[in-house]
Design a protein around this motif. Structure first.
Motif, PDB file in Angstrom:
ATOM      1  N   TYR A   1     -24.651  21.563 -17.354  1.00  0.00           N
ATOM      2  CA  TYR A   1     -23.627  22.451 -16.808  1.00  0.00           C
ATOM      3  C   TYR A   1     -22.471  22.655 -17.772  1.00  0.00           C
ATOM      4  O   TYR A   1     -22.306  21.909 -18.741  1.00  0.00           O
TER       5      TYR A   1
ATOM      6  N   VAL B   1     -20.810  16.587 -15.799  1.00  0.00           N
ATOM      7  CA  VAL B   1     -20.649  15.876 -14.529  1.00  0.00           C
ATOM      8  C   VAL B   1     -21.373  14.544 -14.612  1.00  0.00           C
ATOM      9  O   VAL B   1     -22.523  14.431 -14.206  1.00  0.00           O
ATOM     10  N   PRO B   2     -20.712  13.518 -15.172  1.00  0.00           N
ATOM     11  CA  PRO B   2     -21.352  12.203 -15.120  1.00  0.00           C
ATOM     12  C   PRO B   2     -21.269  11.697 -13.684  1.00  0.00           C
ATOM     13  O   PRO B   2     -20.249  11.886 -13.029  1.00  0.00           O
ATOM     14  N   LEU B   3     -22.342  11.115 -13.192  1.00  0.00           N
ATOM     15  CA  LEU B   3     -22.256  10.481 -11.881  1.00  0.00           C
ATOM     16  C   LEU B   3     -21.385   9.234 -12.036  1.00  0.00           C
ATOM     17  O   LEU B   3     -21.299   8.682 -13.134  1.00  0.00           O
ATOM     18  N   PRO B   4     -20.716   8.794 -10.970  1.00  0.00           N
ATOM     19  CA  PRO B   4     -19.698   7.748 -11.129  1.00  0.00           C
ATOM     20  C   PRO B   4     -20.298   6.361 -11.361  1.00  0.00           C
ATOM     21  O   PRO B   4     -19.940   5.403 -10.692  1.00  0.00           O
ATOM     22  N   TRP B   5     -21.224   6.273 -12.284  1.00  0.00           N
ATOM     23  CA  TRP B   5     -21.891   5.023 -12.607  1.00  0.00           C
ATOM     24  C   TRP B   5     -21.785   4.759 -14.101  1.00  0.00           C
ATOM     25  O   TRP B   5     -21.128   5.486 -14.818  1.00  0.00           O
TER      26      TRP B   5
ATOM     27  N   ASN C   1     -17.631   7.977 -17.017  1.00  0.00           N
ATOM     28  CA  ASN C   1     -16.485   8.895 -17.090  1.00  0.00           C
ATOM     29  C   ASN C   1     -15.387   8.393 -18.035  1.00  0.00           C
ATOM     30  O   ASN C   1     -14.368   9.050 -18.197  1.00  0.00           O
TER      31      ASN C   1
ATOM     32  N   ARG D   1     -29.417  12.780 -20.207  1.00  0.00           N
ATOM     33  CA  ARG D   1     -29.910  12.546 -18.848  1.00  0.00           C
ATOM     34  C   ARG D   1     -31.109  13.454 -18.563  1.00  0.00           C
ATOM     35  O   ARG D   1     -32.060  13.053 -17.907  1.00  0.00           O
TER      36      ARG D   1
END
Lengths: 261, 283
Positions: free
Chosen positions: A101, A105-109, A156, A170
């Motif tokens: 994108y 947008v990294p997932l919060p992990w 993040n 990813r």
């Protein structure tokens, strides 16, 4: 350099849009698009705002389906099969056609968990297997050297450019066939942008890359063919050099020389 | 008379500050008053002994256990139901008439006075008839009644926590080949967990402090509840009985102190969870 070599003429397209139209709540966003995406090519999509570029991209792995108001006509063939067929397994389709994108947008992990998420969904388990996948994905997106000691760090905390390469890694961890990039460099500094473009040039050896960009210079630099969209229609598509030096349509010429946008 | 802006500003600051102080003061006054009267009555024996003479002597151990059972079971029932409802409303159905009706229903449920829950619980869970459950005065009747009472809280807080998870996370998860269920369990609920936990903790607080809904459903037995079908009483109810029946003002204060400390602890926990949650969303 044309994607179709003389020895090996016209490979079958990876993706083929045939009279594809898309609408949200009955409002046309894409009209009658006919376009082939070839194996191992970098196709740039350019065009002014609201010309349907993002909808085009999100139609290719059916992410538009998440909008209740989305409807479409026509077909999109992926390796010869209609992706809008009701038999299609969506998770598997999206694994093969990955998306990056505009805003990372990294997932919060952690870095590791972000990259291992897709493979885990696909059934990969076992420490060693996942570690191998993560390392190889990070190497291919040229992020490995920067994060190899920080795989457990929250994703993040990485810089914007690193986050975007993480998002690329990813997708690569799933070994897709097509990469969709939606203005992946719009928020990045020139050095990060250069790294991403370098990565794309490398990735092209194995994948089809579709790059939506607002930056015509980037399209000229980092693609083999370019398609120009305007108001939901495909105005023209051709080898990038031809399109930029000798566009067939006057609107294309006006756009790339900055007369509107 | 017109005041210069600087003066009105100063006046406003003083006024707002004073009113805020009044709020805090009221809280401290209540807690201080109860603890002042209650703390001297507390002893180890109060926590470890059974009540004697209707609670005039002895401790409150069975009452503490009854409170834990009733509250715990209520939250165990309402939690999954409420969280599942919230997940359904936010992730599994498109917004429309059905979701509006469910939300409206939950809001109405939240507005019903607890005594009405008590009455309904008595009529439906406790009383035996061909059309009712007839569980008698029991831990289970009390828990079911409390569960209905806190359900709206759990639904609403869970819904808000789930909505606070960025839409882009869902997009990313689908893009990486997750099913909707995988997306919900591994991305959304994982991110919303602190917020959902806050709702659950607040619900525990409400169950702990409830009297009217428990009185008519769990009964008032002072014995040791052997199973969920035994009657029991909660700390709040014990306090109510000790006080209104004039059994023992000292023990009433002691019970109130235990209750107030427990609720204070629960709210601190909720506050801590909330801060963690907000910190995470902003990061």
């Amino acid at each position: 350099m044309s994607p179709a070599d003389a020895k090996n003429p016209a490979p079958p397209p990876k993706l083929s849009l045939q009279g594809f139209s898309a609408a949200f709540a009955g409002k046309d966003v894409l009209r009658e698009i006919n376009l082939d995406i070839l194996p191992r090519e970098r196709l740039a999509i350019i065009g002014p705002a609201s010309s349907g570029k993002t909808t085009f991209l999100r139609s290719l792995n059916r992410l538009n389906d998440l909008e209740y108001s989305f409807s479409h006509e026509g077909r999109i063939l992926f390796n010869g099969q209609d992706i809008y067929d009701s038999q299609v397994d969506l998770p598997s389709l999206r694994r093969q056609i990955g998306m990056v994108y505009a805003v990372p947008v990294p997932l919060p992990w952690s870095v590791f968990d972000n990259i291992a998420y897709g493979p885990r969904l696909a059934g990969a388990s076992g420490r060693r297997e996942l570690e191998g996948i993560v390392e190889s994905a990070l190497r291919r997106s040229q992020l490995w050297d920067e994060v190899k000691d920080r795989l457990r760090l929250p994703a993040n905390r990485l810089s914007g450019g690193q986050q975007q390469r993480l998002c690329l890694a990813r997708i690569l961890a799933l070994d897709p066939q097509v990469l969709l990039l939606d203005e992946p460099c719009s928020g990045l500094d020139p050095i990060s942008t250069a790294k991403i473009e370098e990565t794309l040039a490398e990735l092209k050896k194995n994948y089809s890359v579709v790059l939506v960009t607002n930056n015509t210079k980037q399209a000229a630099r980092a693609s083999d063919r370019t398609a120009f969209f305007l108001m939901g229609e495909l105005v023209e598509v051709g080898p990038t050099r031809t399109l930029f030096t000798n566009p067939a349509h006057h609107r294309t010429g006006q756009y790339i020389t900055g007369h509107f946008g | 008379m017109r005041l210069p802006p600087a003066a009105t500003h100063r006046l406003a600051v003083v006024l707002l500050w004073a009113l805020t102080l009044a709020t805090l003061g009221a809280l401290l006054l209540i807690i201080g008053f109860i603890l002042y009267h209650g703390l001297p009555q507390l002893s180890v024996a109060f926590f470890t002994q059974r009540p004697r003479n209707m609670g005039r002597d002895g401790g409150v151990l069975p009452v503490i256990l009854g409170t834990l059972y009733i509250t715990g079971l209520a939250v165990l029932i309402a939690g999954p139901v409420g969280i599942a409802t919230a997940v359904y409303l936010t992730e599994y159905t498109r917004p429309g008439r059905l979701t509006r009706v469910i939300r409206f229903g939950a809001d109405c449920l939240a507005g019903i006075p607890s005594i009405i829950f008590g009455l309904f619980g008595y009529a439906f869970f406790v009383v035996k008839s061909p059309y009712t459950l007839g569980l008698g005065f029991s831990v289970l009747s009390g828990s079911l009644t409390l569960a209905m009472m806190v359900l709206p809280t759990i639904i609403r807080t869970s819904e808000e926590a789930i909505r606070a998870v960025p839409e882009s996370y869902r997009d990313v998860s689908f893009g990486l080949g997750s099913s909707r269920w995988q997306m919900v369990t591994q991305v959304v609920l994982r991110s919303a967990l602190p917020g959902i936990g806050t709702g659950v903790v607040l619900s525990i607080g409400r169950c702990l402090s409830e009297t009217a809904a428990v009185m008519f459903t769990a009964g008032m037995a002072l014995g040791w509840p052997q199973s969920v079908f035994d009657s029991s009483r909660t700390l709040a109810l014990h306090f109510y009985v000790l006080f209104t029946e004039g059994i023992s003002t000292e023990k009433a204060y002691a019970t109130a102190s235990v209750l107030i400390l427990a609720i204070l602890g629960i709210n601190l926990l909720a506050y801590w969870l909330m801060r963690r949650f907000i910190g995470k969303v902003q990061a």
